[in-house]
Scaffold this motif. Structure first.
Motif, mmCIF file in Angstrom:
data_model
loop_
_atom_site.group_PDB
_atom_site.id
_atom_site.type_symbol
_atom_site.label_atom_id
_atom_site.label_comp_id
_atom_site.label_asym_id
_atom_site.label_seq_id
_atom_site.Cartn_x
_atom_site.Cartn_y
_atom_site.Cartn_z
ATOM 1 N N PRO A 209 -3.060 -10.345 -5.498
ATOM 2 C CA PRO A 209 -3.748 -9.128 -5.026
ATOM 3 C C PRO A 209 -4.350 -8.315 -6.176
ATOM 4 C CG PRO A 209 -1.575 -9.277 -4.044
ATOM 5 C CD PRO A 209 -1.662 -10.341 -5.084
ATOM 6 N N LEU A 210 -3.681 -8.296 -7.306
ATOM 7 C CA LEU A 210 -4.202 -7.584 -8.468
ATOM 8 C C LEU A 210 -5.505 -8.214 -8.941
ATOM 9 C CD1 LEU A 210 -3.801 -5.457 -10.727
ATOM 10 C CD2 LEU A 210 -2.604 -7.247 -11.996
ATOM 11 N N THR A 211 -5.546 -9.528 -8.981
ATOM 12 C CA THR A 211 -6.750 -10.247 -9.400
ATOM 13 C C THR A 211 -7.900 -9.987 -8.432
ATOM 14 O OG1 THR A 211 -5.342 -11.989 -10.287
ATOM 15 C CG2 THR A 211 -7.652 -12.512 -10.013
ATOM 16 N N MET A 212 -7.636 -9.996 -7.137
ATOM 17 C CA MET A 212 -8.687 -9.725 -6.153
ATOM 18 C C MET A 212 -9.184 -8.292 -6.278
ATOM 19 S SD MET A 212 -9.264 -12.507 -4.575
ATOM 20 C CE MET A 212 -8.819 -13.407 -6.014
ATOM 21 N N GLY A 213 -8.276 -7.364 -6.527
ATOM 22 C CA GLY A 213 -8.664 -5.967 -6.690
ATOM 23 C C GLY A 213 -9.551 -5.757 -7.903
ATOM 24 N N ILE A 214 -9.196 -6.383 -9.012
ATOM 25 C CA ILE A 214 -10.005 -6.269 -10.222
ATOM 26 C C ILE A 214 -11.376 -6.909 -10.009
ATOM 27 C CG2 ILE A 214 -10.198 -7.041 -12.618
ATOM 28 C CD1 ILE A 214 -7.142 -6.696 -12.808
ATOM 29 N N MET B 79 -13.010 -7.149 -7.177
ATOM 30 C CA MET B 79 -13.813 -6.277 -6.329
ATOM 31 C C MET B 79 -14.293 -5.040 -7.088
ATOM 32 S SD MET B 79 -14.468 -7.758 -3.608
ATOM 33 C CE MET B 79 -15.341 -6.388 -2.902
ATOM 34 N N LEU B 80 -13.471 -4.515 -7.982
ATOM 35 C CA LEU B 80 -13.929 -3.405 -8.824
ATOM 36 C C LEU B 80 -15.101 -3.845 -9.699
ATOM 37 C CD1 LEU B 80 -10.573 -1.747 -9.938
ATOM 38 C CD2 LEU B 80 -12.274 -0.831 -8.362
ATOM 39 N N VAL C 244 -14.630 -14.203 -4.400
ATOM 40 C CA VAL C 244 -13.539 -13.478 -3.737
ATOM 41 C C VAL C 244 -13.445 -13.896 -2.278
ATOM 42 C CG1 VAL C 244 -12.774 -11.206 -2.973
ATOM 43 C CG2 VAL C 244 -13.533 -11.528 -5.327
ATOM 44 N N THR D 270 -10.151 -15.761 -0.564
ATOM 45 C CA THR D 270 -9.352 -15.079 0.450
ATOM 46 C C THR D 270 -9.407 -15.748 1.820
ATOM 47 O OG1 THR D 270 -11.181 -13.565 0.894
ATOM 48 C CG2 THR D 270 -9.503 -12.833 -0.661
#
Length: 62
Positions: A14-19, A21-22, A57, A61
């Motif tokens: 989840p951290l990797t996906m969040g970064i 998307m940022l 991404v 997902t």
């Protein structure tokens, strides 16, 4: 060396996906800003990069 147990890395997903998307939002915003300033080539390249990361991404997902 070799493929070990990678279950401990599941928390980083989840951290990797969040970064990622940022990065998509930052590249899209920066690309539009650069386009408005008149540097078409860099702006388009930033927008294309944002689309590629977004596609990655979505692939990761689904």
């Amino acid at each position: 060396m070799g493929g070990g147990d990678l279950s401990g890395l599941a928390g980083l997903y989840p951290l990797t996906m969040g970064i990622a998307m940022l990065a998509v939002f930052a590249l899209a915003w920066g690309g539009v800003t650069v386009l408005r300033r008149g540097d078409r080539q860099r702006g388009v390249l930033m927008l294309v990069c944002a689309l590629v990361i977004l596609a990655n991404v979505l692939i990761w997902t689904v």
